[in-house]
Scaffold this active site. Structure first.
Site, PDB file in Angstrom:
ATOM      1  N   SER A 142      -2.476   8.238   5.063  1.00  0.00           N
ATOM      2  CA  SER A 142      -2.737   7.906   3.811  1.00  0.00           C
ATOM      3  C   SER A 142      -2.121   5.967   3.799  1.00  0.00           C
ATOM      4  O   SER A 142      -1.684   5.778   4.248  1.00  0.00           O
ATOM      5  CB  SER A 142      -1.970   8.515   2.375  1.00  0.00           C
ATOM      6  OG  SER A 142      -2.595   7.873   1.538  1.00  0.00           O
ATOM      7  N   TYR A 155       4.735  10.790  -3.521  1.00  0.00           N
ATOM      8  CA  TYR A 155       3.987  10.393  -3.610  1.00  0.00           C
ATOM      9  C   TYR A 155       4.054   9.189  -2.064  1.00  0.00           C
ATOM     10  O   TYR A 155       4.401   9.113  -1.214  1.00  0.00           O
ATOM     11  CB  TYR A 155       2.382  10.089  -3.418  1.00  0.00           C
ATOM     12  CG  TYR A 155       1.288  10.323  -2.964  1.00  0.00           C
ATOM     13  CD1 TYR A 155       0.742  11.758  -2.064  1.00  0.00           C
ATOM     14  CD2 TYR A 155       1.050   9.236  -2.141  1.00  0.00           C
ATOM     15  CE1 TYR A 155      -0.210  11.783  -2.006  1.00  0.00           C
ATOM     16  CE2 TYR A 155      -0.695   9.111  -1.453  1.00  0.00           C
ATOM     17  CZ  TYR A 155      -0.528  10.109  -0.920  1.00  0.00           C
ATOM     18  OH  TYR A 155      -2.130  10.354  -0.569  1.00  0.00           O
TER      19      TYR A 155
END
Length: 264
Positions: A142, A155
């Site tokens: 990501s 995250y």
């Protein structure tokens, strides 16, 4: 690397980016695509559409990944490309008052899926790839692993760790003919994105899974380490490293704005 005629494994392949990767590899002429996902029925549906095979797999468990690798190579031959793509979006809380959270659970699950899944794949494939002179890992991470993720320390932290592992994987095994790419998009129109609060990743050009998969395939063909479907991320990275203090201040303002919006 060209995927034509190759055996490819895609974890998290039942939906979103994973499904689009499977479809793109099929169009590119992959010999066999193995779809691995916790959603076994979804994996079977995607596998049927690409004339592939399916496994029910929790990537946070080493024995599951080991089973997928061993059975794929036993049934279909050497894995040329392993796409460690599965991910979760848990732990997002724009109103959180403590970055450390209140429980280990979101940290442990994020660590298992976003970091250890990549480690397990390497642990069981590296010896095989070394013996045959090479192979390829595509790790879906990501832009949060390169920048950060406002609203989810777990995250952001685990995605940063995933980047660090991929760098080490590439460095350690370059001489073995093993290639590594990391796929680092911002917002992608998937169920995961729709399930989390809107943040800076939203509204900055959300892409379709199909576009991200096309960029991934191109990056693999060019053997590019960092694949950025959102090219603006490169500019954000430069700004971050040019003046870290200014970047932190800017991100803190985004955090404050999110808290204001969600606190109403």
């Amino acid at each position: 690397m060209q995927v034509t005629g190759k055996v490819v494994v895609v974890t998290g392949g039942a939906n979103g980016i994973g499904r689009a990767l499977c479809e793109n590899f099929h169009r590119a002429g992959a010999a066999k695509i193995v779809v691995a996902d916790l959603d076994g029925a979804g994996a079977k549906a995607v596998a049927a559409s690409v004339q592939g095979a399916a496994f029910t797999c929790d990537v946070g468990q080493e024995k599951h990944i080991q089973h997928v690798i061993e059975e794929t190579e036993r049934q279909f031959g050497p894995i040329a490309l392993f796409c460690s793509n599965a991910g979760i979006g848990g732990g997002f809380d724009p109103l959180s008052e403590n970055a450390g959270g209140v429980s280990d659970e979101p940290w442990a699950r994020s660590w298992a899926i976003h970091v250890m899944a990549h480690v397990y794949a390497a642990r069981h494939l590296i010896p095989r790839m070394k013996a045959r002179g090479g192979g390829y890992f595509l790790n879906t991470i990501s832009a949060a692993g390169l920048l950060s993720q406002v609203g989810s320390p777990a995250y952001s932290t685990t995605k940063h760790a995933a980047v660090g592992f991929a760098e080490n994987l590439a460095i350690s095994h370059k001489a073995d003919g093993i290639k590594v790419s990391i796929l680092c998009p911002q917002g992608v129109d998937t169920n995961m994105l729709r399930s989390i609060p809107k943040g800076p990743q939203s509204g900055d050009g959300d892409l379709s899974p199909e576009q991200v998969a096309q960029d991934a395939l191109k990056g693999i063909e060019q053997e590019t380490f960092v694949i950025l479907p959102h090219p603006q991320v490169a500019g954000y990275m430069r700004k971050k490293t040019e003046n870290y203090d200014r970047w932190i201040s800017g991100m803190a303002k985004i955090q404050a704005k999110m808290r204001e919006n969600y606190g109403k």
